[in-house]
Design an enzyme around this catalytic site. Structure first.
Site, PDB file in Angstrom:
ATOM      1  N   TRP A 101       0.836  -1.209   0.000  1.00 45.06           N
ATOM      2  CA  TRP A 101       0.000   0.000   0.000  1.00 45.06           C
ATOM      3  C   TRP A 101       0.862   1.248   0.000  1.00 45.06           C
ATOM      4  O   TRP A 101       0.566   2.218  -0.695  1.00 45.06           O
ATOM      5  CB  TRP A 101      -0.984  -0.011   1.159  1.00 45.06           C
ATOM      6  CG  TRP A 101      -1.968  -1.141   1.060  1.00 45.06           C
ATOM      7  CD1 TRP A 101      -2.151  -2.161   1.946  1.00 45.06           C
ATOM      8  CD2 TRP A 101      -2.906  -1.387  -0.013  1.00 45.06           C
ATOM      9  NE1 TRP A 101      -3.127  -3.014   1.494  1.00 45.06           N
ATOM     10  CE2 TRP A 101      -3.606  -2.565   0.303  1.00 45.06           C
ATOM     11  CE3 TRP A 101      -3.202  -0.719  -1.201  1.00 45.06           C
ATOM     12  CZ2 TRP A 101      -4.605  -3.096  -0.534  1.00 45.06           C
ATOM     13  CZ3 TRP A 101      -4.192  -1.242  -2.031  1.00 45.06           C
ATOM     14  CH2 TRP A 101      -4.879  -2.416  -1.688  1.00 45.06           C
ATOM     15  N   ASP A 171      -1.549   6.590   6.381  1.00 43.62           N
ATOM     16  CA  ASP A 171      -2.648   5.710   5.994  1.00 43.62           C
ATOM     17  C   ASP A 171      -2.876   4.751   7.166  1.00 43.62           C
ATOM     18  O   ASP A 171      -2.027   3.909   7.457  1.00 43.62           O
ATOM     19  CB  ASP A 171      -2.249   4.938   4.722  1.00 43.62           C
ATOM     20  CG  ASP A 171      -3.249   3.851   4.318  1.00 43.62           C
ATOM     21  OD1 ASP A 171      -4.255   3.657   5.026  1.00 43.62           O
ATOM     22  OD2 ASP A 171      -3.009   3.199   3.279  1.00 43.62           O
ATOM     23  N   LYS A 195     -11.861  -1.787   6.683  1.00 43.35           N
ATOM     24  CA  LYS A 195     -11.029  -2.715   7.434  1.00 43.35           C
ATOM     25  C   LYS A 195     -11.536  -2.784   8.874  1.00 43.35           C
ATOM     26  O   LYS A 195     -11.923  -3.823   9.347  1.00 43.35           O
ATOM     27  CB  LYS A 195      -9.564  -2.284   7.419  1.00 43.35           C
ATOM     28  CG  LYS A 195      -8.991  -2.049   6.017  1.00 43.35           C
ATOM     29  CD  LYS A 195      -8.824  -3.346   5.224  1.00 43.35           C
ATOM     30  CE  LYS A 195      -8.722  -3.136   3.721  1.00 43.35           C
ATOM     31  NZ  LYS A 195      -7.569  -2.395   3.254  1.00 43.35           N
TER      32      LYS A 195
HETATM   33  C1  LIG Z   1      -7.032  -1.951   1.972  1.00 39.06           C
HETATM   34  C2  LIG Z   1      -6.017  -0.914   2.099  1.00 39.06           C
HETATM   35  C3  LIG Z   1      -5.867   0.106   1.159  1.00 39.06           C
HETATM   36  C4  LIG Z   1      -6.705   0.188  -0.101  1.00 39.06           C
HETATM   37  O1  LIG Z   1      -8.011   0.509   0.217  1.00 39.06           O
HETATM   38  P1  LIG Z   1      -9.099   0.766  -0.913  1.00 39.06           P
HETATM   39  O2  LIG Z   1     -10.191   1.403  -0.108  1.00 39.06           O
HETATM   40  O3  LIG Z   1      -9.461  -0.549  -1.477  1.00 39.06           O
HETATM   41  O4  LIG Z   1      -8.524   1.692  -1.914  1.00 39.06           O
HETATM   42  C5  LIG Z   1      -4.925   1.080   1.381  1.00 39.06           C
HETATM   43  N1  LIG Z   1      -4.142   1.051   2.469  1.00 39.06           N
HETATM   44  C6  LIG Z   1      -4.258   0.081   3.394  1.00 39.06           C
HETATM   45  C7  LIG Z   1      -3.364   0.112   4.581  1.00 39.06           C
HETATM   46  C8  LIG Z   1      -5.174  -0.930   3.238  1.00 39.06           C
HETATM   47  O5  LIG Z   1      -5.275  -1.892   4.165  1.00 39.06           O
END
Ligand SMILES: *Cc1c(COP(=O)(O)O)cnc(C)c1O
Length: 360
Positions: A101, A171, A195
């Site tokens: 990511w 993030d 998540k």
């Molecule tokens: C799942 C995830 C993403 C991507 O998320 P989307 O909403 O599918 O774009 C980005 N960063 C992390 C840490 C993730 O777990």
């Protein structure tokens, strides 16, 4: 009705209480005679929902007044472009590469300026967090970017990097609200909610006000400009109403449980059950450096692909689903987010013990 123990990395398990409440309100939301899915985002009922959700989130995280809370769309992945477009005034940003990511965010930022990888753990399949105490931060870096909890690899920053005074952008998709976050340490703290918070479709971004500006990169789409969203309190266009409503319910659930300190405690206890088992097992091994272990995503392997597959299959038959590891790591991964009850982890460990006995 029969519910499984769902160890999916995302979209992921939600609190049963929240799902039941939503079910009760499905046909007639509090006397409106309609579902939240059917109502105008300009209605009084929805206005109350989004305002209350924001206030509850502010209470949970003690968000300072000089931070805006935005409910956005496009997934966390869309922020990989929105962030450089809004922040890259000097055209430089530093990225710490701790997994796919972070790497995707870094690659996307390269479209908009000079995005520098100042540290990486790719040399060992992202199984650790690099030392970030003295990084070669660029003098004119507009921000330093991290992915705080690495969903795929199961690592987490236990201390934030020393950004040498630069803005930190994080993030937190897979550790959002798993513990208190000290919002003031960040310029932007954002994550997709699917998540650890709610249904797919919402990204929550908590942004320091001075980073919400008009002087974004030329060509920035109106929708990706933070100021567009901030000026309209996330209602510039139709937001993902139903998903926001569910997030709001999860915030209330977290408050009722006692808030994020309590959640952190519960998460530490849950993860310990699984890690303690992995540390003494002769069959199953964790794949991550101990000090960098995530409390949310726990990857593990047997070292034998066929045995891994057998385990995943038998576990699913026993009601423990979505344990297959990410294709880049192999083996298994148990995501044990806020809504995974302790009992689910205890039962999983009991099942792993039995499997180990039976397959010695
Ligand atoms: C799942 C995830 C993403 C991507 O998320 P989307 O909403 O599918 O774009 C980005 N960063 C992390 C840490 C993730 O777990």
């Amino acid at each position: 009705m029969s519910r499984v123990y769902n160890f999916s990395a995302g979209p992921a398990v939600l609190p049963e209480e929240v799902l039941k409440e939503a079910a009760e309100e499905m046909m007639d939301y509090r006397g409106t005679g309609m579902s939240v899915m059917e109502m105008s985002h300009r209605s009084k009922a929805f206005d109350d929902i989004i305002k209350e959700a924001e206030q509850d989130l502010r209470d949970l995280l003690a968000i300072p007044d000089n931070y805006k809370v935005l409910f956005l769309q496009g997934g966390a992945s869309q922020q990989f472009s929105a962030i450089p477009m809004n922040l890259m005034k000097n055209g430089v940003a530093d990225y710490i590469i701790t997994g796919q990511w972070a790497k995707k965010a870094w690659q996307e930022a390269q479209k908009y300026g000079k995005a520098v990888a100042v540290a990486s753990s790719e040399d060992e399949t992202f199984s650790y967090i690099p030392d970030c105490s003295d990084l070669p931060i660029d003098d004119d870096a507009d921000y330093v970017y991290i992915c705080e909890n690495n969903t795929i690899y199961g690592t987490k920053f236990k201390t934030l990097p020393d950004t040498k005074g630069k803005i930190l952008v994080s993030d937190v998709s897979s550790c959002f609200l798993s513990e208190p976050h000290d919002v003031e340490k960040y310029g932007i703290l954002y994550g997709g909610v699917q998540k650890n918070i709610g249904p797919a479709g919402v990204v929550i971004s908590i942004i320091r006000e001075d980073l919400i500006r008009d002087d974004v990169l030329p060509g920035t789409p109106t929708m990706l400009k933070f100021k567009t969203q901030a000026d309209k309190d996330s209602l510039y266009n139709t937001p993902p109403c139903y998903a926001i409503y569910i997030c709001g319910k999860v915030f209330k659930w977290l408050k009722k449980l006692g808030g994020l300190e309590v959640m952190a405690q519960m998460n530490a206890e849950k993860a310990k059950i699984l890690y303690d088992f992995l540390d003494q097992s002769e069959m199953f091994k964790g794949t991550v450096r101990k000090e960098d272990r995530s409390l949310m995503n726990v990857p593990f392997v047997t070292g034998d692909k066929d045995l891994d597959a057998k385990f995943v299959k038998e576990a699913a038959e026993a009601g423990f689903v979505n344990l297959k590891g990410h294709r880049s790591v192999g083996g298994m991964r148990a995501s044990i987010y806020n809504a995974m009850p302790k009992e689910g982890v205890e039962k999983l460990v009991a099942f792993m013990k039995e499997f180990e006995e039976a397959n010695r």
